[in-house]
Design an enzyme around this catalytic site. Structure first.
Site, mmCIF file in Angstrom:
data_model
loop_
_atom_site.group_PDB
_atom_site.id
_atom_site.type_symbol
_atom_site.label_atom_id
_atom_site.label_comp_id
_atom_site.label_asym_id
_atom_site.label_seq_id
_atom_site.Cartn_x
_atom_site.Cartn_y
_atom_site.Cartn_z
ATOM 1 N N ASP A 87 -2.980 0.463 7.842
ATOM 2 C CA ASP A 87 -1.356 1.015 8.101
ATOM 3 C C ASP A 87 -0.339 0.990 8.808
ATOM 4 O OD1 ASP A 87 -2.816 2.684 5.788
ATOM 5 O OD2 ASP A 87 -3.209 4.687 7.189
ATOM 6 N N ASN A 103 1.073 -1.383 -0.010
ATOM 7 C CA ASN A 103 0.121 -0.304 0.283
ATOM 8 C C ASN A 103 0.331 1.202 -0.150
ATOM 9 O OD1 ASN A 103 -2.520 1.200 0.521
ATOM 10 N ND2 ASN A 103 -1.833 1.882 2.588
HETATM 11 C C1 GRF Z 1 -2.782 8.947 -2.372
HETATM 12 O O1 GRF Z 1 -2.054 10.188 -2.172
HETATM 13 C C2 GRF Z 1 -1.862 7.500 -2.141
HETATM 14 O O2 GRF Z 1 -0.910 7.952 -1.239
HETATM 15 C C3 GRF Z 1 -3.259 7.446 -0.963
HETATM 16 O O3 GRF Z 1 -4.456 7.587 -2.113
HETATM 17 C C4 GRF Z 1 -3.885 8.792 -2.958
HETATM 18 C C5 GRF Z 1 -4.715 8.081 -4.197
HETATM 19 O O4 GRF Z 1 -3.839 8.977 -5.525
HETATM 20 N N1 GRF Z 1 -3.255 5.956 -0.270
HETATM 21 P P1 GRF Z 1 -4.574 8.382 -6.292
HETATM 22 O O5 GRF Z 1 -5.639 7.725 -7.189
HETATM 23 O O6 GRF Z 1 -3.096 7.470 -7.513
HETATM 24 O O7 GRF Z 1 -4.353 9.623 -7.699
#
Ligand code: GRF
Length: 221
Positions: free
Chosen positions: A148, A110
């Site tokens: 997380d 993740n």
């Molecule tokens: C990212 O900031 C990631 O860290 C979090 O969700 C966001 C996803 O952004 N888990 P995207 O959809 O890839 O633009």
């Protein structure tokens, strides 16, 4: 020659990380294949990105399931059928059940927009600003049952300046996410990464602290 590994990317929204992975994969097709993109939301823009790249997509809407368990079971069946080596959560906004995370332990990663263990959960950019932090960033970690909290593989730090707003900070972190996530996938595909006894291993040694993405150069560490 080693076969490319098969990955799935799970999304819920914009999919800018998915886009970065799609671009990277084109140059690294000998290392990994994006076998499937799954979204739990019909209006996720990431689905359009995947379709434009001619990737197989699957929509599994959580709202059609009676329970978290039922949704996770359906998701697990879909992912198992795709015979994957790695599951990449890229803005997949679902809390996963312990049974699901256990099933994919060591095979699921993740990306989280904070320097874990700081700011698990949501609104991380705003929380970093409100705390008066001077730096913020992202963490990529193996997924374990606790949200997380799995062992971190790589972090990238960004400085917080007095002018930063939630949006500018988010943009800075996103920019680094797009460099960091493909790199970690590449490491996994190259067999450099492993999860053992709740720790991250990198090139046969336990990582005592996360790898750092140098935000100035194009290199890790
Ligand atoms: C990212 O900031 C990631 O860290 C979090 O969700 C966001 C996803 O952004 N888990 P995207 O959809 O890839 O633009």
């Amino acid at each position: 020659m080693k076969q490319p590994i098969r990955i799935a990317v799970l999304i819920s929204g914009s999919g800018s990380n998915l886009q970065a992975i799609i671009e990277h994969q084109k140059q690294h097709a000998h290392e990994y294949t994006i076998a499937l993109v799954v979204s739990n939301k019909a209006d996720a823009y990431g689905l359009i990105r995947a379709q434009k790249a001619k990737l197989p997509t699957q929509l599994i809407e959580h709202k059609n399931f009676e329970s978290r368990d039922a949704f996770d079971q359906a998701l697990q069946i879909t992912l198992d059928a795709a015979q994957l080596d790695l599951i990449v959560l890229a803005g997949f906004m679902r809390i996963l059940t312990p049974a699901f995370t256990q099933h994919f332990l060591g095979k699921m990663i993740n990306i989280h927009p904070s320097l874990l263990p700081k700011y698990t959960g949501l609104n991380t950019h705003q929380r970093a600003l409100e705390a008066g932090d001077t730096e913020h960033g992202l963490s990529i970690h193996f997924v374990t049952p606790k949200l997380d909290s799995g062992p971190v593989i790589l972090q990238a730090k960004v400085p917080i300046s007095p002018e930063d707003t939630e949006q500018t900070l988010k943009d800075k972190v996103h920019q680094q996410e797009h460099r960091a996530y493909p790199l970690v996938i590449e490491w996994f595909a190259q067999g450099k990464l492993a999860f053992k006894e709740n720790q991250t291993w990198f090139e046969q040694s336990v990582l005592s602290k996360p790898q750092q993405l140098n935000v100035l150069n194009d290199h890790a560490i």
